[in-house]
Design an enzyme around this catalytic site. Structure first.
Site, PDB file in Angstrom:
ATOM      1  N   GLU A 109       0.784  -1.227   0.000  1.00  0.00           N
ATOM      2  CA  GLU A 109       0.000   0.000   0.000  1.00  0.00           C
ATOM      3  C   GLU A 109       0.822   1.287   0.000  1.00  0.00           C
ATOM      4  O   GLU A 109       0.503   2.228   0.728  1.00  0.00           O
ATOM      5  CB  GLU A 109      -0.920  -0.026   1.220  1.00  0.00           C
ATOM      6  CG  GLU A 109      -0.206  -0.003   2.598  1.00  0.00           C
ATOM      7  CD  GLU A 109       0.126  -1.370   3.184  1.00  0.00           C
ATOM      8  OE1 GLU A 109       0.301  -2.319   2.406  1.00  0.00           O
ATOM      9  OE2 GLU A 109       0.225  -1.478   4.412  1.00  0.00           O
ATOM     10  N   HIS A 134      -8.021  -3.964  -1.374  1.00  0.00           N
ATOM     11  CA  HIS A 134      -7.269  -4.085  -0.124  1.00  0.00           C
ATOM     12  C   HIS A 134      -6.207  -2.978  -0.009  1.00  0.00           C
ATOM     13  O   HIS A 134      -6.160  -2.252   0.991  1.00  0.00           O
ATOM     14  CB  HIS A 134      -6.622  -5.475  -0.066  1.00  0.00           C
ATOM     15  CG  HIS A 134      -5.807  -5.718   1.166  1.00  0.00           C
ATOM     16  ND1 HIS A 134      -6.289  -6.385   2.254  1.00  0.00           N
ATOM     17  CD2 HIS A 134      -4.545  -5.371   1.485  1.00  0.00           C
ATOM     18  CE1 HIS A 134      -5.363  -6.440   3.194  1.00  0.00           C
ATOM     19  NE2 HIS A 134      -4.285  -5.830   2.740  1.00  0.00           N
ATOM     20  N   GLU A 135      -5.386  -2.847  -1.034  1.00  0.00           N
ATOM     21  CA  GLU A 135      -4.312  -1.845  -0.949  1.00  0.00           C
ATOM     22  C   GLU A 135      -4.898  -0.431  -0.897  1.00  0.00           C
ATOM     23  O   GLU A 135      -4.378   0.438  -0.208  1.00  0.00           O
ATOM     24  CB  GLU A 135      -3.326  -1.994  -2.120  1.00  0.00           C
ATOM     25  CG  GLU A 135      -2.695  -3.382  -2.272  1.00  0.00           C
ATOM     26  CD  GLU A 135      -2.172  -4.005  -0.982  1.00  0.00           C
ATOM     27  OE1 GLU A 135      -1.838  -3.263  -0.036  1.00  0.00           O
ATOM     28  OE2 GLU A 135      -2.121  -5.247  -0.908  1.00  0.00           O
ATOM     29  N   HIS A 191      -6.034   0.486   2.602  1.00  0.00           N
ATOM     30  CA  HIS A 191      -4.922   0.891   3.481  1.00  0.00           C
ATOM     31  C   HIS A 191      -4.713   2.408   3.473  1.00  0.00           C
ATOM     32  O   HIS A 191      -4.047   2.938   4.374  1.00  0.00           O
ATOM     33  CB  HIS A 191      -3.624   0.217   3.041  1.00  0.00           C
ATOM     34  CG  HIS A 191      -3.378  -1.141   3.625  1.00  0.00           C
ATOM     35  ND1 HIS A 191      -3.381  -1.380   4.984  1.00  0.00           N
ATOM     36  CD2 HIS A 191      -3.073  -2.332   3.039  1.00  0.00           C
ATOM     37  CE1 HIS A 191      -3.088  -2.670   5.196  1.00  0.00           C
ATOM     38  NE2 HIS A 191      -2.909  -3.266   4.034  1.00  0.00           N
ATOM     39  N   TYR A 214      -5.151 -10.900   9.608  1.00  0.00           N
ATOM     40  CA  TYR A 214      -6.034 -10.413   8.545  1.00  0.00           C
ATOM     41  C   TYR A 214      -7.483 -10.846   8.781  1.00  0.00           C
ATOM     42  O   TYR A 214      -8.398 -10.043   8.844  1.00  0.00           O
ATOM     43  CB  TYR A 214      -5.597 -10.955   7.177  1.00  0.00           C
ATOM     44  CG  TYR A 214      -4.340 -10.345   6.603  1.00  0.00           C
ATOM     45  CD1 TYR A 214      -3.099 -10.590   7.186  1.00  0.00           C
ATOM     46  CD2 TYR A 214      -4.371  -9.542   5.468  1.00  0.00           C
ATOM     47  CE1 TYR A 214      -1.935 -10.058   6.651  1.00  0.00           C
ATOM     48  CE2 TYR A 214      -3.205  -9.005   4.925  1.00  0.00           C
ATOM     49  CZ  TYR A 214      -1.994  -9.266   5.513  1.00  0.00           C
ATOM     50  OH  TYR A 214      -0.857  -8.734   4.981  1.00  0.00           O
ATOM     51  N   ARG A 229       6.343 -14.368  -5.496  1.00  0.00           N
ATOM     52  CA  ARG A 229       5.380 -14.015  -4.452  1.00  0.00           C
ATOM     53  C   ARG A 229       5.418 -15.060  -3.338  1.00  0.00           C
ATOM     54  O   ARG A 229       5.050 -16.226  -3.546  1.00  0.00           O
ATOM     55  CB  ARG A 229       3.989 -13.927  -5.079  1.00  0.00           C
ATOM     56  CG  ARG A 229       2.924 -13.410  -4.149  1.00  0.00           C
ATOM     57  CD  ARG A 229       1.614 -13.263  -4.917  1.00  0.00           C
ATOM     58  NE  ARG A 229       0.543 -12.867  -4.031  1.00  0.00           N
ATOM     59  CZ  ARG A 229      -0.726 -12.744  -4.402  1.00  0.00           C
ATOM     60  NH1 ARG A 229      -1.065 -12.988  -5.663  1.00  0.00           N
ATOM     61  NH2 ARG A 229      -1.638 -12.370  -3.542  1.00  0.00           N
TER      62      ARG A 229
HETATM   63  N1  BES Z   1       0.901  -4.519   3.730  1.00  0.00           N
HETATM   64  C1  BES Z   1       0.675  -5.791   3.177  1.00  0.00           C
HETATM   65  C2  BES Z   1       1.933  -6.504   2.766  1.00  0.00           C
HETATM   66  C3  BES Z   1       2.879  -6.777   3.910  1.00  0.00           C
HETATM   67  C4  BES Z   1       2.423  -7.264   5.117  1.00  0.00           C
HETATM   68  C5  BES Z   1       4.231  -6.572   3.746  1.00  0.00           C
HETATM   69  C6  BES Z   1       3.308  -7.506   6.161  1.00  0.00           C
HETATM   70  C7  BES Z   1       5.121  -6.816   4.784  1.00  0.00           C
HETATM   71  C8  BES Z   1       4.662  -7.274   5.994  1.00  0.00           C
HETATM   72  C9  BES Z   1      -0.284  -5.737   1.994  1.00  0.00           C
HETATM   73  O1  BES Z   1      -1.270  -4.765   2.129  1.00  0.00           O
HETATM   74  C10 BES Z   1      -1.009  -7.052   1.923  1.00  0.00           C
HETATM   75  O2  BES Z   1      -1.697  -7.361   2.858  1.00  0.00           O
HETATM   76  N2  BES Z   1      -0.873  -7.785   0.841  1.00  0.00           N
HETATM   77  C11 BES Z   1      -1.569  -9.020   0.651  1.00  0.00           C
HETATM   78  C12 BES Z   1      -2.845  -8.696  -0.096  1.00  0.00           C
HETATM   79  C13 BES Z   1      -4.012  -9.581   0.145  1.00  0.00           C
HETATM   80  C14 BES Z   1      -4.362  -9.779   1.583  1.00  0.00           C
HETATM   81  C15 BES Z   1      -5.222  -9.078  -0.622  1.00  0.00           C
HETATM   82  C16 BES Z   1      -0.663  -9.926  -0.156  1.00  0.00           C
HETATM   83  O3  BES Z   1       0.433  -9.494  -0.506  1.00  0.00           O
HETATM   84  O4  BES Z   1      -0.999 -11.069  -0.403  1.00  0.00           O
HETATM   85 ZN    ZN Z   2      -2.597  -5.326   3.673  1.00  0.00          ZN
END
Ligand code: BES
Ligand code: ZN
Length: 638
Positions: A307, A331-332, A335, A416, A589
């Protein structure tokens, strides 16, 4: 600022950038908001070396050159400091930075010391600061980031869609930015920032700040890009990407960047973004950041999305061609309120960012795609909570939302999904109208400030529950501070997956595979539900039959492809091995990569041999986040 938060430095003006007797230099002249910090024990961040109650950074000004040949970022970081009158030193975070010298704002050298390294956390940099005017209080760090900097990933041209130019991106959350920016790297210490970045032509640079005009041609094959973030943000939200990228507008304040080869597909997939911003504003108030742009990165990006303000970073693996995985964008975007406006003061309260966002995400999905899809996504998330609770135990401390210092969460299904389930439970209990009004005031009253579990708990008691008896009935304390799922949890709609659950039962009982047409008519959530419910133990014939009828190996939906590969590898299904191999060579990923290696490692010598062979090939192409998570799984030893 509502009510008397225990603000440290409360005696110092909240708009001054340092002391006041000399006018600040031009760059700092505009009145700058200095966000307060929290000083209660539950807001003390053990992941930073900073001592913000003594001296803290309020503004970061970066002047950096990107060197793709040497994988180096080098230049200066000029830091404005707000310090107690008697403060003689400021402590910054570093992780592997090479610091050549530090001066004050006038160029006078300042003594500094780099302390002992702590695993993962890095090293403290203690700088002796001058007394007096703004220039004396300012420090200029001359430094170079290590080519192995954890936040940065330097991609070779082969790792891009175009195949011709290198690419660079950063990932700051949670504590990685100290590997390329010398500042106080804590989510509770908000800083405004500005950056001037030079890069070789023809690469473009984007950052999580507002671009200032056109890039400046330096006449030496390089260009300079300038960005400003005039709202105080936690430093994990400073982000950069550079590559052969183009931009295309979506709506008046939304657009997407991607490599030219990817831009068409990316643009089509995120075409609902302007509508999402409108839907989000209708729910919880104005979008306060100006533009909302996104960049679709090469597949090595270690997360689904990040985000970064005004410039969400996205994996290309969410592009399914039918917008079925765009909950990621919702989601992003969410944030921009939960996380970027109101930020967890410490990472142990990560649910304040991620849980609140996951709830908000689902409200946006409902507004844009309708109730059916939203309910199905809720039901999938609920299934994940139950799976985690079964696995680690309903009374495991890691299943509480709040994690006191030094304790870990039991994973993303807690932070989450349990976080979102909590808010959904409250919404059902008090009604949408009351709930939405409460959440909106939470964002408004804590905008650009850090927050803790205790703060939201008190806020719910004061502003959501009508009285103590209702607070009790809502089980607020149990939800936030205790493990497991409280008894009042709002259960998902049992009818959400009626059709697919009947199909799963028929498959389990008689081996009846859904007709190809039925399968194609399902939502992606339904297909994912079915795949998750396939009995884990399958013969090669059964897997081949599933693949033949449902076209699993050929799907363009990466969430479904992942579930298929995971199932196939868990059954040592040989035809899936080359496909898993090419998937793992391309996609970085962590959410996909780590579980596939876990599954392989669970399959005795057969799987361990394959895992080690693949990882030897693919490891160098992964971001540090993914590498660290897989190293442990395959027992990698450098
Ligand atoms: N902020 C997070 C990614 C993150 C979390 C980076 C903890 C480092 C530490 C981002 O918003 C996120 O939650 N991404 C998820 C998206 C999904 C839940 C829709 C992802 O990357 O899978
Ligand atoms: Zn997130």
């Amino acid at each position: 600022m509502r009510l008397a938060l225990p603000l440290l430095l409360a005696t110092l003006s909240t708009t001054a950038c340092t002391t006041v007797d000399t006018p600040p230099p031009p760059a700092a002249q505009a009145e700058r908001i200095v966000a307060p910090i929290l000083t209660t024990p539950d807001a003390v961040d053990s992941a930073t070396f900073a001592q913000p109650q003594v001296a803290r950074v309020t503004h970061v000004d970066l002047d950096l050159a990107l060197d793709f040949a040497r994988k180096r970022v080098a230049g200066t970081a000029t830091l404005d400091i707000l310090a107690r009158d008697d403060a003689a030193q400021i402590v910054l975070d570093s992780n592997g930075l090479r610091i050549d010298r530090i001066t004050d704002g006038r160029g006078n050298p300042l003594p500094f010391e780099i302390g002992e390294r702590v695993e993962a956390k890095g090293e403290p940099v203690t700088v002796t600061i001058g007394a007096g005017d703004a220039q004396a209080r300012r420090i200029v760090v001359h430094y170079t980031a290590n080519p192995q900097a954890d936040a940065l990933q330097w991609l070779s041209p082969e790792q891009t869609a175009g195949g011709e130019h290198p690419f660079l991106f950063s990932q700051g959350q949670a504590i990685l930015n100290r590997s390329w920016i010398p500042t106080q790297d804590s989510p509770g210490i908000r800083q405004t920032w500005r950056a001037r970045i030079t890069a070789p032509e023809p690469l473009d640079v984007v950052m999580s700040g507002v671009a200032q005009g056109e890039p400046e041609d330096l006449g030496n094959g390089r260009r300079a890009f300038t960005f400003v973030m005039d709202k105080p943000v936690p430093p994990y939200l400073i982000a950069i990407a550079a590559g052969d990228i183009d931009f295309r507008a979506i709506g008046p304040r939304t657009g997407v960047w991607a490599e030219p080869e990817v831009l068409d597909r990316a643009h089509r997939e995120v075409a609902d973004t302007e509508d999402m911003v409108e839907a989000a504003e209708k729910l919880y108030g104005p979008y306060r950041w100006g533009r909302y742009d996104m960049i679709v990165l090469p597949p090595a990006f270690p997360y689904g999305g990040m985000e970064n303000p005004v410039m969400t970073f996205l994996t290309p693996t969410f592009i399914a061609g039918d917008r079925s995985l765009t909950g990621l964008v919702a989601h992003e975007l969410a944030h921009s309120w939960s996380g970027n406006l109101v930020t967890n003061a410490v990472w142990g309260d990560g649910w304040l960012n991620e849980g609140v966002t996951s709830y908000f995400e689902n409200r946006i999905v409902e507004a844009i795609y309708g109730e059916k899809r939203a309910r199905q996504e809720v039901a999938l998330d609920y299934m994940a909570i139950l799976e985690t609770l079964e696995e680690v135990g309903h009374d495991a401390p890691g299943t509480a939302l709040h994690h006191p210092e030094g304790t870990d969460s039991a994973g993303s299904a807690i932070v989450y999904n349990k976080g979102a389930a909590f808010l959904r439970t409250l919404e059902r209990a008090v009604g949408r109208e009351r709930f939405d009004a409460w959440l909106r005031q939470w964002f408004d009253n804590h905008a650009f400030q850090p927050a803790t579990s205790n703060m939201i708990y008190e806020d719910m008691r004061a502003n959501l529950a009508r009285d103590a008896a209702e607070a009790e009935r809502l089980m607020l304390r149990e939800w936030i501070f205790e493990p497991g799922l409280p008894a009042n949890v709002a259960k998902p709609d049992p009818a959400a997956f009626a059709a697919v659950d009947a199909a799963s039962a028929a498959y389990a009982a008689q081996g009846t595979i859904p007709a190809a047409e039925t399968w194609r008519g399902w939502t992606s959530a339904e297909r994912q539900r079915f795949l998750r419910q396939v009995p884990r133990d399958r013969s090669a014939e059964q897997l081949a039959a599933l693949d033949r009828q449902l076209g699993l190996a050929a799907t363009g939906n990466n969430e479904e492809l992942f579930l298929w590969l995971d199932l196939a590898l868990a059954n040592r299904y040989a035809p899936a091995v080359p496909q898993a191999e090419s998937f793992l060579a391309e996609v970085g990923r962590a959410k996909f990569v780590r579980p596939l290696f876990v599954t392989l490692m669970d399959e005795g010598e057969w799987g361990a041999d394959i895992a080690k062979r693949i990882y030897t090939e693919t490891r160098a192409g992964y971001h540090a986040v993914t590498r660290d998570s897989v190293d442990k799984v395959v027992g990698w030893e450098g």
